[in-house]
Design a protein around this motif. Structure first.
Motif, PDB file in Angstrom:
ATOM      1  N   ILE A   1       0.868  16.878  -3.330  1.00 28.70           N
ATOM      2  CA  ILE A   1       1.923  15.932  -3.943  1.00 28.70           C
ATOM      3  C   ILE A   1       2.127  14.628  -3.315  1.00 28.70           C
ATOM      4  CG2 ILE A   1       4.132  16.660  -2.815  1.00 28.70           C
ATOM      5  CD1 ILE A   1       3.773  15.992  -6.420  1.00 28.70           C
ATOM      6  N   GLU A   2       1.950  14.595  -1.868  1.00 29.77           N
ATOM      7  CA  GLU A   2       2.212  13.346  -1.199  1.00 29.77           C
ATOM      8  C   GLU A   2       1.011  12.499  -1.034  1.00 29.77           C
ATOM      9  OE1 GLU A   2       5.092  12.508   2.465  1.00 29.77           O
ATOM     10  OE2 GLU A   2       3.619  14.121   2.944  1.00 29.77           O
ATOM     11  N   ASP A   3       1.212  11.341  -1.276  1.00 29.11           N
ATOM     12  CA  ASP A   3       0.241  10.304  -1.227  1.00 29.11           C
ATOM     13  C   ASP A   3      -0.118  10.061   0.158  1.00 29.11           C
ATOM     14  OD1 ASP A   3       0.442   9.936  -4.019  1.00 29.11           O
ATOM     15  OD2 ASP A   3       1.878   8.482  -3.911  1.00 29.11           O
TER      16      ASP A   3
ATOM     17  N   LYS B   1      11.992  12.053  12.135  1.00 31.45           N
ATOM     18  CA  LYS B   1      11.987  10.786  11.309  1.00 31.45           C
ATOM     19  C   LYS B   1      12.455  10.735  10.064  1.00 31.45           C
ATOM     20  CE  LYS B   1      11.679   8.351  15.149  1.00 31.45           C
ATOM     21  NZ  LYS B   1      11.629   9.508  16.178  1.00 31.45           N
ATOM     22  N   ARG B   2      13.379  11.971   9.691  1.00 32.49           N
ATOM     23  CA  ARG B   2      13.587  12.183   8.174  1.00 32.49           C
ATOM     24  C   ARG B   2      14.605  11.161   7.892  1.00 32.49           C
ATOM     25  NH1 ARG B   2      13.065  17.422   6.206  1.00 32.49           N
ATOM     26  NH2 ARG B   2      13.840  16.478   4.139  1.00 32.49           N
TER      27      ARG B   2
ATOM     28  N   GLU C   1      14.903  -4.844  10.284  1.00 34.41           N
ATOM     29  CA  GLU C   1      14.135  -4.735   9.262  1.00 34.41           C
ATOM     30  C   GLU C   1      14.453  -3.230   8.556  1.00 34.41           C
ATOM     31  OE1 GLU C   1       9.704  -3.035  10.256  1.00 34.41           O
ATOM     32  OE2 GLU C   1       9.941  -5.232  10.823  1.00 34.41           O
ATOM     33  N   LYS C   2      14.097  -3.066   7.195  1.00 29.59           N
ATOM     34  CA  LYS C   2      14.242  -1.976   6.542  1.00 29.59           C
ATOM     35  C   LYS C   2      13.097  -1.073   6.651  1.00 29.59           C
ATOM     36  CE  LYS C   2      16.688  -0.172   2.497  1.00 29.59           C
ATOM     37  NZ  LYS C   2      15.884   0.915   2.472  1.00 29.59           N
ATOM     38  N   CYS C   3      13.297   0.239   6.922  1.00 28.98           N
ATOM     39  CA  CYS C   3      11.880   1.009   7.041  1.00 28.98           C
ATOM     40  C   CYS C   3      11.646   1.763   5.964  1.00 28.98           C
ATOM     41  CB  CYS C   3      12.248   2.135   8.089  1.00 28.98           C
ATOM     42  SG  CYS C   3      12.667   1.201   9.890  1.00 28.98           S
ATOM     43  N   ASP C   4      10.292   2.401   5.641  1.00 26.15           N
ATOM     44  CA  ASP C   4      10.036   3.084   4.766  1.00 26.15           C
ATOM     45  C   ASP C   4      10.757   4.476   4.588  1.00 26.15           C
ATOM     46  OD1 ASP C   4       7.969   1.119   3.727  1.00 26.15           O
ATOM     47  OD2 ASP C   4       6.406   1.821   4.989  1.00 26.15           O
ATOM     48  N   ASN C   5      10.886   5.032   3.481  1.00 25.79           N
ATOM     49  CA  ASN C   5      11.597   6.129   3.343  1.00 25.79           C
ATOM     50  C   ASN C   5      10.646   7.175   3.644  1.00 25.79           C
ATOM     51  OD1 ASN C   5      12.323   8.699   1.517  1.00 25.79           O
ATOM     52  ND2 ASN C   5      14.119   7.605   1.681  1.00 25.79           N
ATOM     53  N   THR C   6      10.920   8.306   4.428  1.00 28.07           N
ATOM     54  CA  THR C   6       9.888   9.280   4.717  1.00 28.07           C
ATOM     55  C   THR C   6       9.960  10.633   3.967  1.00 28.07           C
ATOM     56  OG1 THR C   6      11.606  10.126   6.485  1.00 28.07           O
ATOM     57  CG2 THR C   6      10.059   8.519   7.202  1.00 28.07           C
ATOM     58  N   GLU C   7      10.873  10.565   2.813  1.00 29.50           N
ATOM     59  CA  GLU C   7      11.122  11.904   2.344  1.00 29.50           C
ATOM     60  C   GLU C   7       9.767  12.101   1.440  1.00 29.50           C
ATOM     61  OE1 GLU C   7      13.520  13.974   2.886  1.00 29.50           O
ATOM     62  OE2 GLU C   7      13.354  12.725   4.616  1.00 29.50           O
ATOM     63  N   LEU C   8       9.749  13.472   0.836  1.00 29.21           N
ATOM     64  CA  LEU C   8       8.690  14.104   0.035  1.00 29.21           C
ATOM     65  C   LEU C   8       8.996  13.471  -1.236  1.00 29.21           C
ATOM     66  CD1 LEU C   8       8.031  17.675   1.144  1.00 29.21           C
ATOM     67  CD2 LEU C   8       6.471  15.780   1.309  1.00 29.21           C
TER      68      LEU C   8
ATOM     69  N   LEU D   1       0.433  24.672  -8.085  1.00 27.80           N
ATOM     70  CA  LEU D   1       0.792  23.406  -7.108  1.00 27.80           C
ATOM     71  C   LEU D   1       0.199  21.836  -7.791  1.00 27.80           C
ATOM     72  CD1 LEU D   1       0.051  24.712  -3.414  1.00 27.80           C
ATOM     73  CD2 LEU D   1       2.099  24.778  -5.120  1.00 27.80           C
ATOM     74  N   GLY D   2      -0.892  22.092  -8.432  1.00 28.93           N
ATOM     75  CA  GLY D   2      -1.539  20.825  -8.870  1.00 28.93           C
ATOM     76  C   GLY D   2      -0.746  20.098 -10.154  1.00 28.93           C
ATOM     77  N   LYS D   3       0.013  21.094 -10.803  1.00 25.78           N
ATOM     78  CA  LYS D   3       1.046  20.725 -11.925  1.00 25.78           C
ATOM     79  C   LYS D   3       2.239  20.127 -11.513  1.00 25.78           C
ATOM     80  CE  LYS D   3      -1.232  24.026 -15.173  1.00 25.78           C
ATOM     81  NZ  LYS D   3      -1.015  25.272 -16.178  1.00 25.78           N
ATOM     82  N   ILE D   4       2.474  20.279 -10.117  1.00 26.72           N
ATOM     83  CA  ILE D   4       3.885  19.752  -9.636  1.00 26.72           C
ATOM     84  C   ILE D   4       4.153  18.128  -9.862  1.00 26.72           C
ATOM     85  CG2 ILE D   4       5.553  19.603  -7.820  1.00 26.72           C
ATOM     86  CD1 ILE D   4       4.353  21.979  -6.760  1.00 26.72           C
ATOM     87  N   GLU D   5       5.080  17.634 -10.574  1.00 29.99           N
ATOM     88  CA  GLU D   5       5.262  16.490 -10.841  1.00 29.99           C
ATOM     89  C   GLU D   5       6.072  15.735  -9.765  1.00 29.99           C
ATOM     90  OE1 GLU D   5       6.581  15.811 -14.767  1.00 29.99           O
ATOM     91  OE2 GLU D   5       4.528  16.610 -15.635  1.00 29.99           O
ATOM     92  N   LYS D   6       5.950  14.543  -9.405  1.00 28.47           N
ATOM     93  CA  LYS D   6       6.908  13.786  -8.482  1.00 28.47           C
ATOM     94  C   LYS D   6       8.256  13.745  -9.094  1.00 28.47           C
ATOM     95  CE  LYS D   6       3.440  11.152  -6.132  1.00 28.47           C
ATOM     96  NZ  LYS D   6       2.866   9.982  -5.668  1.00 28.47           N
TER      97      LYS D   6
END
Length: 243
Positions: free
Chosen positions: A241-243, A140-141, A66-73, A183-188
């Motif tokens: 930034i990260e969910d 696991k990057r 299976e394909k795994c979720d990407n782990t990058e920021l 930091l709160g203004k950093i956009e994805k």
């Protein structure tokens, strides 16, 4: 679960072929057998859960489960690290990779004690890149962060010129309210540069060079060592930034 990186062309519709030094590691060090599962990344954001089909002398064949979720920021972070003494750079690289940095650039700053000639710098870079790859596997990057060549402070500033967010944690800055605001203004999707001084800190001329174009921020009321400051900044960005 162990992780290995391959080139995109080694990934087929349903199978993955591992070649090179990882074959010996899988076969003779880890002593893995058919039926065991591993994680495979193509260093371009593709991650797969795979099962070993066959361990041969020169290659390992795996079946994609299976394909795994990407782990990058969701942001690309480049750490411009002032060259520290002894083996501190190895620790910085290992932990920064674990925290999600995309690239680390060693910077020769005015207060750096370490001076590397071209030959030593290249040998160090190769060593540091190997540490980054090992840390990427362990954490696991989805990519292996790149370790750049040693450059001057002015070259680092020029390199970061087009990045949307440029942060300079500075010991003379006080108050976390400004840090939280920035930091709160950093956009994805943004490119973020973090500049960290060496043991002696930034020189006054270096701060003068960047104070109008970069954000000088505080990391708290305590003075952090060079090997701590970048990691603290990375952790703060993760929280913001990260969910």
């Amino acid at each position: 679960m162990f992780q290995f990186f391959v080139e995109p062309e080694q990934i087929q519709a349903e199978n993955v072929i591992i070649t090179g030094s990882d074959v010996n590691h899988i076969k003779n060090v880890l002593r893995m057998k058919a039926g065991e599962q591993v994680r495979i990344s193509d260093n371009c954001g593709g991650d797969y859960l795979c099962e070993i089909n066959e361990v041969a002398s020169e290659q390992v064949e795996l079946h994609i489960l299976e394909k795994c979720d990407n782990t990058e920021l969701p942001v690309k972070i480049t750490l411009f690290q002032g060259l520290p003494k002894s083996d501190k750079m190895e620790l910085i690289i290992q932990k920064a990779v674990e925290l999600g940095v995309s690239e680390i650039v060693p910077v020769a700053m005015k207060n750096c004690v370490v001076k590397l000639d071209e030959k030593k710098a290249k040998a160090k870079q190769n060593r540091w890149q190997a540490i980054a790859e090992s840390a990427a596997k362990q954490s696991k990057r989805s990519i292996i962060p790149q370790i750049g060549e040693v450059i001057s402070f002015s070259q680092a500033v020029a390199s970061a010129k087009n990045m949307e967010v440029r942060l300079v944690p500075y010991e003379n800055e006080r108050g976390m309210a400004h840090t939280r605001e920035i930091l709160g203004k950093i956009e994805k999707g943004s490119e973020v540069a973090i500049f960290i001084g060496p043991e002696g800190g930034f020189s006054s001329s270096e701060i003068e060079l960047v104070k109008d174009d970069m954000e000088l921020i505080s990391l708290g009321n305590r003075i952090l060592r060079t090997e701590t400051a970048g990691l603290a900044a990375l952790a703060m960005i993760i929280l913001a930034i990260e969910d």
